[in-house]
Design a protein around this motif. Structure first.
Motif, PDB file in Angstrom:
ATOM      1  N   ALA A 191      -0.602   4.333  13.422  1.00  0.00           N
ATOM      2  CA  ALA A 191      -0.421   4.242  11.976  1.00  0.00           C
ATOM      3  C   ALA A 191      -1.497   3.361  11.364  1.00  0.00           C
ATOM      4  CB  ALA A 191       0.966   3.684  11.671  1.00  0.00           C
ATOM      5  N   GLY A 192      -2.075   3.819  10.289  1.00  0.00           N
ATOM      6  CA  GLY A 192      -3.128   3.056   9.632  1.00  0.00           C
ATOM      7  C   GLY A 192      -3.276   3.508   8.195  1.00  0.00           C
ATOM      8  N   THR A 193      -4.451   3.295   7.649  1.00  0.00           N
ATOM      9  CA  THR A 193      -4.706   3.639   6.259  1.00  0.00           C
ATOM     10  C   THR A 193      -5.123   5.101   6.139  1.00  0.00           C
ATOM     11  OG1 THR A 193      -5.392   1.370   5.766  1.00  0.00           O
ATOM     12  CG2 THR A 193      -6.079   3.075   4.225  1.00  0.00           C
ATOM     13  N   ASP A 194      -4.435   5.820   5.271  1.00  0.00           N
ATOM     14  CA  ASP A 194      -4.791   7.204   4.959  1.00  0.00           C
ATOM     15  C   ASP A 194      -5.772   7.165   3.786  1.00  0.00           C
ATOM     16  OD1 ASP A 194      -4.927   9.899   4.733  1.00  0.00           O
ATOM     17  OD2 ASP A 194      -2.872  10.199   4.052  1.00  0.00           O
ATOM     18  N   THR A 195      -6.945   7.729   3.979  1.00  0.00           N
ATOM     19  CA  THR A 195      -7.993   7.667   2.964  1.00  0.00           C
ATOM     20  C   THR A 195      -8.293   9.063   2.448  1.00  0.00           C
ATOM     21  OG1 THR A 195      -8.981   5.820   4.195  1.00  0.00           O
ATOM     22  CG2 THR A 195     -10.332   6.827   2.483  1.00  0.00           C
ATOM     23  N   TYR A 241      -6.999   4.630  -1.022  1.00  0.00           N
ATOM     24  CA  TYR A 241      -6.546   4.085   0.255  1.00  0.00           C
ATOM     25  C   TYR A 241      -5.037   3.882   0.164  1.00  0.00           C
ATOM     26  CZ  TYR A 241     -11.489   3.232   1.098  1.00  0.00           C
ATOM     27  OH  TYR A 241     -12.847   3.386   1.259  1.00  0.00           O
ATOM     28  N   SER A 242      -4.324   4.559   1.080  1.00  0.00           N
ATOM     29  CA  SER A 242      -2.871   4.490   1.082  1.00  0.00           C
ATOM     30  C   SER A 242      -2.385   3.970   2.429  1.00  0.00           C
ATOM     31  CB  SER A 242      -2.292   5.888   0.817  1.00  0.00           C
ATOM     32  OG  SER A 242      -0.889   5.888   0.941  1.00  0.00           O
ATOM     33  N   SER A 243      -1.570   2.942   2.404  1.00  0.00           N
ATOM     34  CA  SER A 243      -0.992   2.396   3.637  1.00  0.00           C
ATOM     35  C   SER A 243       0.451   2.000   3.367  1.00  0.00           C
ATOM     36  CB  SER A 243      -1.796   1.187   4.136  1.00  0.00           C
ATOM     37  OG  SER A 243      -1.867   0.173   3.140  1.00  0.00           O
ATOM     38  N   PRO A 244       1.319   2.080   4.398  1.00  0.00           N
ATOM     39  CA  PRO A 244       2.746   1.789   4.211  1.00  0.00           C
ATOM     40  C   PRO A 244       2.971   0.383   3.650  1.00  0.00           C
ATOM     41  CG  PRO A 244       2.341   2.798   6.352  1.00  0.00           C
ATOM     42  CD  PRO A 244       1.002   2.484   5.772  1.00  0.00           C
ATOM     43  N   ASN A 289       2.090  -0.861   0.800  1.00  0.00           N
ATOM     44  CA  ASN A 289       1.083  -1.362  -0.134  1.00  0.00           C
ATOM     45  C   ASN A 289       0.863  -0.369  -1.274  1.00  0.00           C
ATOM     46  OD1 ASN A 289       0.360  -3.801   1.330  1.00  0.00           O
ATOM     47  ND2 ASN A 289      -0.626  -2.442   2.814  1.00  0.00           N
ATOM     48  N   GLU A 330     -15.892   4.792   5.502  1.00  0.00           N
ATOM     49  CA  GLU A 330     -15.625   4.767   6.940  1.00  0.00           C
ATOM     50  C   GLU A 330     -16.386   5.858   7.691  1.00  0.00           C
ATOM     51  OE1 GLU A 330     -12.667   2.384   4.937  1.00  0.00           O
ATOM     52  OE2 GLU A 330     -13.348   4.446   4.588  1.00  0.00           O
TER      53      GLU A 330
END
Length: 315
Positions: A82-86, A95-98, A100, A112
Motif C-alpha cells: 500500500a502506498g500513494t496512488d498518483t 497524490y492520494s493516500s489512505p 490523507n 516518480e
C-alpha cells in the motif's frame, strides 16, 4: 598525404554528426511514445538494495465536436504494498493516500517517472551527447541502445533501451563516470491499446480540485547572511531562502539549483556536532559537512566530490 588526412578527418566528423543526429531522432521518438500512446505498462525500479514494482496506465482522449478537446490521462499504482496512488489529468498531478487529503500539484508529468523521458529535448541536448549502440533482446522485444553521455564528468549519464518497433523506452539506466549502474528502471510488461485504457475513463469526468496546495508562509525573522559561492556546470539558482524557518529546527539558509533536468538542494543549519557524512541512495547523494558552528547539507543526483565542492563554497 595532408589532403588525404583532411578528407578522412571530414568523413569521420560527418559520420559522428550523423550518428548523433540519429540518436536524437530516436530519443524524440521515445519521448513521443510516452506522451501519445495508450498503454498499460508494468515496470520495476531498482536502486541500492531496493526493488519496487509499479503499474503505469496512460492514454489520450479526443473529445468529439467542432473544436476537439484532447485530454491526457495517466495513473501510477504501486504493486508491492500500500502506498500513494498518483494520477494526472493534463497539467494537474494528484497524490492520494489512505487517511490523507488529496494533494494536487502542477506538472506536465509524474515526477516518480524517469525525468529524462519528459524534459525538453533542447535542454537535454545542452547537457548530453546522444550515441546509438547495438540492438539486443529485452522482455521478448528487440531493443535499441541509446547512450546519453554527459558533457560534464560531475553529471551522471543515461543508457536507454528503446523498443525497435515503437520507440517506447524499455529500460533506463543511470550510470556514473565508470559506467557503474546507480539506478535502473525497466519495463517487465507492456500492452499498447487502441484507445484510452478503461481504468482511466473515470478520470475524464471526475470532480477534482484544480488549485495546488499553498504551503504556509513563515513569519519573517532575523536574517542570517550566507552565500553560495559556486554552482556546478550547467546549474542555475532557482530559489534562495536566507531566513530561519523555525526556532526549534532552524534552517539558516537554503538554495535550490537546477540544470533543467535535475535538482540539487543545499541547506545550512546549526551544527549537530556530528562528523562529516556522505551517503548514496542510487543516484542521489546526501552529504553533511560540518563547518565551524554550522552544518551544510547537500542532496541531489551528483557525485560526492561535486557535493563536497558545493558545500565548501558556502560562506
Amino acid at each position: 598525404m595532408p589532403v588525404l588526412l583532411l578528407l578522412l578527418s571530414c568523413l569521420l566528423l560527418s559520420l559522428s554528426a550523423a550518428a548523433s543526429n540519429d540518436g536524437w531522432l530516436q530519443f524524440e521518438r521515445s519521448q513521443q511514445a510516452v506522451k501519445k500512446f495508450n498503454f498499460d505498462v508494468t515496470f520495476v525500479q531498482m536502486r541500492s538494495n531496493q526493488l519496487n514494482t509499479f503499474r503505469w496506465l496512460h492514454g489520450v482522449h479526443q473529445a468529439a465536436g467542432s473544436l476537439p478537446v484532447q485530454t491526457e490521462l495517466e495513473q501510477l499504482i504501486p504493486q508491492d504494498l500500500a502506498g500513494t496512488d498518483t494520477f494526472r489529468r493534463n497539467d494537474r498531478v494528484y497524490y492520494s493516500s489512505p487517511g490523507n487529503s488529496l494533494l494536487v500539484t502542477v506538472n506536465q508529468s509524474i515526477k516518480e517517472l524517469p525525468a529524462i523521458l519528459f524534459q525538453s529535448q533542447n535542454n537535454i541536448m545542452k547537457l548530453y551527447d546522444a550515441v546509438l549502440g547495438s540492438s539486443t533482446s529485452l522482455s521478448g522485444r528487440t531493443a535499441q541502445l541509446l547512450r546519453l553521455t554527459a558533457f560534464n564528468n560531475g553529471r551522471f549519464s543515461y543508457w536507454l533501451w528503446l523498443d525497435g518497433e515503437t520507440g517506447f523506452p524499455l529500460r533506463v539506466d543511470t550510470v556514473d563516470q565508470n559506467n557503474e549502474v546507480l539506478e535502473r528502471w525497466m519495463v517487465v510488461h507492456m500492452q499498447l491499446k487502441p484507445s484510452l485504457p478503461q481504468e482511466l475513463m473515470g478520470l475524464l469526468s471526475a470532480d477534482l480540485p484544480t488549485e495546488p496546495l499553498q504551503l504556509p508562509q513563515n513569519e519573517p525573522q532575523q536574517q542570517v547572511n550566507f552565500q553560495l559561492g559556486w554552482l556546478p556546470d550547467g546549474y542555475q539558482l532557482v530559489l534562495q531562502q536566507q531566513t530561519p524557518i523555525a526556532s526549534n529546527n532552524t534552517v539558516l539558509a537554503s538554495w535550490l539549483l537546477t540544470d533543467g533536468l535535475h535538482q540539487i538542494s543545499v541547506f545550512v543549519q546549526p551544527t549537530a556536532g556530528l562528523p562529516a557524512q556522505a551517503f548514496r541512495d542510487g543516484a542521489t547523494t546526501l552529504l553533511v559537512q560540518p563547518k565551524q558552528n554550522i552544518d551544510v547539507t547537500v542532496i541531489g543526483p551528483l557525485d560526492v566530490a561535486v557535493a563536497n565542492r558545493l558545500a565548501d563554497s558556502v560562506r
